[in-house]
Scaffold this motif. Sequence first.
Motif, PDB file in Angstrom:
ATOM      1  N   SER A 150       0.579  -1.639  -0.171  1.00 19.51           N
ATOM      2  CA  SER A 150      -0.114  -0.092  -0.024  1.00 19.51           C
ATOM      3  C   SER A 150       0.665   1.386   0.183  1.00 19.51           C
ATOM      4  CB  SER A 150      -1.076   0.078   1.268  1.00 19.51           C
ATOM      5  OG  SER A 150      -0.108  -0.042   2.731  1.00 19.51           O
ATOM      6  N   SER A 151       2.221   1.011   0.675  1.00 22.89           N
ATOM      7  CA  SER A 151       3.175   2.060   0.646  1.00 22.89           C
ATOM      8  C   SER A 151       3.622   2.417  -0.677  1.00 22.89           C
ATOM      9  CB  SER A 151       3.116   2.446   1.853  1.00 22.89           C
ATOM     10  OG  SER A 151       2.500   2.408   3.561  1.00 22.89           O
ATOM     11  N   TRP A 152       4.019   0.792  -1.234  1.00 16.04           N
ATOM     12  CA  TRP A 152       5.470   1.272  -1.707  1.00 16.04           C
ATOM     13  C   TRP A 152       5.838   0.755  -3.388  1.00 16.04           C
ATOM     14  CZ3 TRP A 152       8.858   4.886  -0.430  1.00 16.04           C
ATOM     15  CH2 TRP A 152       9.222   5.222   0.581  1.00 16.04           C
ATOM     16  N   SER A 153       4.208   0.193  -3.358  1.00 15.15           N
ATOM     17  CA  SER A 153       3.752  -0.659  -4.738  1.00 15.15           C
ATOM     18  C   SER A 153       3.953   0.484  -5.966  1.00 15.15           C
ATOM     19  CB  SER A 153       2.074  -1.129  -4.990  1.00 15.15           C
ATOM     20  OG  SER A 153       2.563  -2.163  -6.217  1.00 15.15           O
ATOM     21  N   GLY A 154       5.224   0.268  -6.574  1.00 12.10           N
ATOM     22  CA  GLY A 154       5.056   1.062  -7.695  1.00 12.10           C
ATOM     23  C   GLY A 154       5.385   2.221  -8.024  1.00 12.10           C
ATOM     24  N   GLN A 155       6.239   2.908  -7.072  1.00 11.77           N
ATOM     25  CA  GLN A 155       7.123   3.755  -5.918  1.00 11.77           C
ATOM     26  C   GLN A 155       8.223   4.023  -7.637  1.00 11.77           C
ATOM     27  OE1 GLN A 155       6.148   6.724  -4.205  1.00 11.77           O
ATOM     28  NE2 GLN A 155       3.913   6.022  -4.127  1.00 11.77           N
ATOM     29  N   LYS A 156       8.573   5.509  -8.202  1.00 14.36           N
ATOM     30  CA  LYS A 156       9.149   5.553  -8.313  1.00 14.36           C
ATOM     31  C   LYS A 156      10.484   5.414  -7.907  1.00 14.36           C
ATOM     32  CE  LYS A 156       6.818   7.564 -12.486  1.00 14.36           C
ATOM     33  NZ  LYS A 156       6.423   9.507 -13.119  1.00 14.36           N
ATOM     34  N   THR A 157      10.667   6.440  -6.799  1.00 13.87           N
ATOM     35  CA  THR A 157      11.663   6.270  -5.789  1.00 13.87           C
ATOM     36  C   THR A 157      12.793   4.993  -5.715  1.00 13.87           C
ATOM     37  OG1 THR A 157      10.736   6.043  -3.692  1.00 13.87           O
ATOM     38  CG2 THR A 157      11.045   8.558  -4.573  1.00 13.87           C
ATOM     39  N   VAL A 158      11.737   2.726  -5.571  1.00 19.03           N
ATOM     40  CA  VAL A 158      12.254   2.108  -5.065  1.00 19.03           C
ATOM     41  C   VAL A 158      11.965   1.472  -5.952  1.00 19.03           C
ATOM     42  CG1 VAL A 158      12.194   3.211  -2.720  1.00 19.03           C
ATOM     43  CG2 VAL A 158      10.605   1.839  -3.968  1.00 19.03           C
ATOM     44  N   VAL A 159      10.922   1.726  -7.730  1.00 20.27           N
ATOM     45  CA  VAL A 159      11.106   0.882  -8.249  1.00 20.27           C
ATOM     46  C   VAL A 159      11.996  -0.364  -9.018  1.00 20.27           C
ATOM     47  CG1 VAL A 159       9.953   2.235 -10.147  1.00 20.27           C
ATOM     48  CG2 VAL A 159       8.645  -0.417  -9.563  1.00 20.27           C
ATOM     49  N   ASN A 160      12.666   0.160  -9.001  1.00 13.57           N
ATOM     50  CA  ASN A 160      14.137  -0.696  -9.816  1.00 13.57           C
ATOM     51  C   ASN A 160      14.807  -0.674  -8.987  1.00 13.57           C
ATOM     52  OD1 ASN A 160      13.121   0.721 -12.381  1.00 13.57           O
ATOM     53  ND2 ASN A 160      13.651   2.824 -12.447  1.00 13.57           N
ATOM     54  N   GLU A 161      15.362  -0.447  -7.517  1.00 11.22           N
ATOM     55  CA  GLU A 161      15.789  -0.915  -6.882  1.00 11.22           C
ATOM     56  C   GLU A 161      15.472  -2.600  -5.858  1.00 11.22           C
ATOM     57  OE1 GLU A 161      17.602   0.621  -5.342  1.00 11.22           O
ATOM     58  OE2 GLU A 161      17.578   2.369  -5.916  1.00 11.22           O
ATOM     59  N   GLU A 162      17.078  -3.365  -6.396  1.00 15.40           N
ATOM     60  CA  GLU A 162      17.093  -4.735  -6.281  1.00 15.40           C
ATOM     61  C   GLU A 162      16.298  -5.161  -5.655  1.00 15.40           C
ATOM     62  OE1 GLU A 162      19.742  -2.328  -6.452  1.00 15.40           O
ATOM     63  OE2 GLU A 162      21.079  -2.825  -8.316  1.00 15.40           O
ATOM     64  N   SER A 163      16.533  -4.685  -4.043  1.00 17.46           N
ATOM     65  CA  SER A 163      15.065  -5.196  -3.340  1.00 17.46           C
ATOM     66  C   SER A 163      14.052  -4.593  -2.789  1.00 17.46           C
ATOM     67  CB  SER A 163      15.364  -4.373  -2.164  1.00 17.46           C
ATOM     68  OG  SER A 163      15.018  -2.626  -1.751  1.00 17.46           O
ATOM     69  N   TYR A 164      13.952  -4.062  -4.478  1.00 14.80           N
ATOM     70  CA  TYR A 164      11.874  -3.777  -3.915  1.00 14.80           C
ATOM     71  C   TYR A 164      11.547  -5.102  -4.685  1.00 14.80           C
ATOM     72  CZ  TYR A 164       8.219  -2.661  -5.855  1.00 14.80           C
ATOM     73  OH  TYR A 164       6.367  -1.909  -6.750  1.00 14.80           O
ATOM     74  N   VAL A 165      12.750  -5.498  -6.659  1.00 14.12           N
ATOM     75  CA  VAL A 165      12.558  -6.243  -7.309  1.00 14.12           C
ATOM     76  C   VAL A 165      12.025  -7.954  -7.034  1.00 14.12           C
ATOM     77  CG1 VAL A 165      13.494  -7.284  -9.319  1.00 14.12           C
ATOM     78  CG2 VAL A 165      13.533  -5.115  -9.136  1.00 14.12           C
ATOM     79  N   MET A 166      13.304  -8.017  -5.762  1.00 16.00           N
ATOM     80  CA  MET A 166      13.196  -9.405  -5.309  1.00 16.00           C
ATOM     81  C   MET A 166      12.405  -9.585  -4.104  1.00 16.00           C
ATOM     82  SD  MET A 166      15.797  -9.930  -7.175  1.00 16.00           S
ATOM     83  CE  MET A 166      15.494 -12.207  -6.391  1.00 16.00           C
ATOM     84  N   ILE A 167      11.930  -8.723  -3.327  1.00 14.74           N
ATOM     85  CA  ILE A 167      10.772  -8.458  -2.450  1.00 14.74           C
ATOM     86  C   ILE A 167       9.452  -9.256  -3.644  1.00 14.74           C
ATOM     87  CG2 ILE A 167       9.597  -7.439  -1.101  1.00 14.74           C
ATOM     88  CD1 ILE A 167      11.264  -6.126   0.090  1.00 14.74           C
ATOM     89  N   GLU A 168       8.522  -8.108  -4.740  1.00 17.95           N
ATOM     90  CA  GLU A 168       8.358  -8.345  -5.553  1.00 17.95           C
ATOM     91  C   GLU A 168       7.865 -10.139  -5.887  1.00 17.95           C
ATOM     92  OE1 GLU A 168       8.067  -5.752  -8.873  1.00 17.95           O
ATOM     93  OE2 GLU A 168       6.021  -5.492  -8.131  1.00 17.95           O
ATOM     94  N   LYS A 169       9.123 -10.387  -6.377  1.00 20.81           N
ATOM     95  CA  LYS A 169       9.347 -11.391  -6.850  1.00 20.81           C
ATOM     96  C   LYS A 169       9.236 -12.535  -6.080  1.00 20.81           C
ATOM     97  CE  LYS A 169      12.518 -14.825  -9.262  1.00 20.81           C
ATOM     98  NZ  LYS A 169      14.075 -14.852  -9.528  1.00 20.81           N
ATOM     99  N   ALA A 170       9.168 -12.208  -4.621  1.00 24.21           N
ATOM    100  CA  ALA A 170       8.944 -13.313  -3.836  1.00 24.21           C
ATOM    101  C   ALA A 170       7.209 -13.787  -3.317  1.00 24.21           C
ATOM    102  CB  ALA A 170       9.709 -13.102  -2.564  1.00 24.21           C
ATOM    103  N   ILE A 171       6.834 -12.290  -2.968  1.00 23.77           N
ATOM    104  CA  ILE A 171       5.585 -12.586  -3.097  1.00 23.77           C
ATOM    105  C   ILE A 171       4.548 -12.940  -3.527  1.00 23.77           C
ATOM    106  CG2 ILE A 171       3.849 -10.822  -2.758  1.00 23.77           C
ATOM    107  CD1 ILE A 171       5.373  -8.914  -1.153  1.00 23.77           C
ATOM    108  N   ARG A 172       5.146 -12.624  -5.054  1.00 25.20           N
ATOM    109  CA  ARG A 172       4.419 -13.490  -6.203  1.00 25.20           C
ATOM    110  C   ARG A 172       4.394 -15.151  -6.327  1.00 25.20           C
ATOM    111  NH1 ARG A 172       2.908  -9.650 -10.259  1.00 25.20           N
ATOM    112  NH2 ARG A 172       3.725  -7.863 -10.663  1.00 25.20           N
TER     113      ARG A 172
END
Length: 206
Positions: A150-172
Amino acid sequence: MAAFPSARMCPLAVSKSSERYNKGFRSGCRAMLSFEEQSPRRRLIIGGSSASVLAFLNLNSELMLLPANADGKNSNATEEEDEGLGVALKSLFDPNEKTKSGKVLPKAYLKSAREVVKTLRESVNEDTKNNAKFRRTADAAKESIREYLSSWSGQKTVVNEESYVMIEKAIRSLASFYSKAGPSASLPEEVRSEILSDLNTAEDFL
């Protein structure tokens, strides 16, 4: 021409005069000797006094320097404390934080992402046979994931960060499995290992 009778002196008078002279001479000698005896002592006392004065002056000079040195040390310590306090205050009010990889990211994002990694890892590792404990860990993971998205999904400041990408992959991966197998299904080892690997990678960038 009148003739003066030859002067005669009384032997007693001569003797007394001579005695007075001798006494005066002896007194003078004793005074001179006394002065000579006392002179080295006086010189010693004067010399000792001079040395004492010099020692006192040197000691006084050293004592005068001590407060200055102490003030200098106290001043340096105070400056260091002020600098440390300034850094602490800056860090406290700074909205960003440097990650393990050296990147500067929002503190709020890092806190939320770390919480997802922690709770999701605990949930994945929990034994499904202990139903009560498994539900508690699963509920904690769901809550942290909900807040994170709810806070960070699709946020431009972090969307391209490795941590964001890997967390999203784990959740999916987790969502994909449960949507097919059902909410009460046990995770296969292959899926569990993949999710844990993604979480570990994400943690390395947080």
